[in-house]
Scaffold this motif. Sequence first.
Motif, PDB file in Angstrom:
ATOM      1  N   PHE A 157      -8.423   1.293  -4.441  1.00  0.00           N
ATOM      2  CA  PHE A 157      -8.021   2.677  -4.151  1.00  0.00           C
ATOM      3  C   PHE A 157      -9.192   3.438  -3.543  1.00  0.00           C
ATOM      4  O   PHE A 157     -10.354   3.193  -3.877  1.00  0.00           O
ATOM      5  N   SER A 193       0.827  -1.204   0.000  1.00  0.00           N
ATOM      6  CA  SER A 193       0.000   0.000   0.000  1.00  0.00           C
ATOM      7  C   SER A 193       0.861   1.253   0.000  1.00  0.00           C
ATOM      8  O   SER A 193       1.998   1.251   0.488  1.00  0.00           O
ATOM      9  N   TYR A 198       2.017   9.471 -10.920  1.00  0.00           N
ATOM     10  CA  TYR A 198       0.671   9.862 -10.508  1.00  0.00           C
ATOM     11  C   TYR A 198       0.599  11.380 -10.371  1.00  0.00           C
ATOM     12  O   TYR A 198       1.449  12.000  -9.716  1.00  0.00           O
ATOM     13  N   MET A 238      -3.855   3.783  -1.812  1.00  0.00           N
ATOM     14  CA  MET A 238      -3.734   2.708  -2.792  1.00  0.00           C
ATOM     15  C   MET A 238      -3.375   1.412  -2.067  1.00  0.00           C
ATOM     16  O   MET A 238      -2.313   1.326  -1.457  1.00  0.00           O
ATOM     17  N   VAL A 268      -9.094   0.341 -10.704  1.00  0.00           N
ATOM     18  CA  VAL A 268      -8.684   0.561  -9.312  1.00  0.00           C
ATOM     19  C   VAL A 268      -9.838   0.445  -8.325  1.00  0.00           C
ATOM     20  O   VAL A 268      -9.619   0.549  -7.106  1.00  0.00           O
ATOM     21  N   LEU A 272      -1.641  -3.138  -4.274  1.00  0.00           N
ATOM     22  CA  LEU A 272      -0.994  -2.625  -5.481  1.00  0.00           C
ATOM     23  C   LEU A 272      -0.479  -3.747  -6.367  1.00  0.00           C
ATOM     24  O   LEU A 272      -0.056  -4.803  -5.885  1.00  0.00           O
ATOM     25  N   ASP A 279       0.110  -0.985 -11.747  1.00  0.00           N
ATOM     26  CA  ASP A 279      -0.173   0.332 -11.174  1.00  0.00           C
ATOM     27  C   ASP A 279       1.045   1.251 -11.251  1.00  0.00           C
ATOM     28  O   ASP A 279       0.947   2.439 -10.908  1.00  0.00           O
TER      29      ASP A 279
END
Length: 126
Positions: free
Chosen positions: A68, A17, A94, A83, A64, A86, A90
């Motif tokens: 998420f 995460s 971002y 998030m 997601v 994962l 991914d």
Amino acid sequence: QVQLVESGGGLVQAGGSLRLSCVASGRTVSRYAMGWFRQAPGKEREFVAAISGSSVITPFADSVKGRFTISRDNAKNTVYLQMNSLRPEDTAVYYCAARGPSNATPRTRERDYDYWGQGTQVTVSS
């Protein structure tokens, strides 16, 4: 003008995460819809999640959903992207984005956003 600065990216193993933060400055963005987008190497930038000023509306990309979450703390002028679970896919830069002051409804298209951060790298290893 609104300046956006993302943080919280990094390297994580699959299943792990991360929580991304986006701090806005220049104006109070409590009434602005905010969004997160990402761009993987060799791919176009894509929508991830967005949130209305009131936090009531939070659309997510199908890829997601369930992993998420997006939230905001208007007192801190900050938006978060939590998030979980994962995956290597991914991996991307971002970006945080904000719509203008009259646009509190979150959208999924890049062109609907007026302000952008510089991005933060997220790398998920398998």
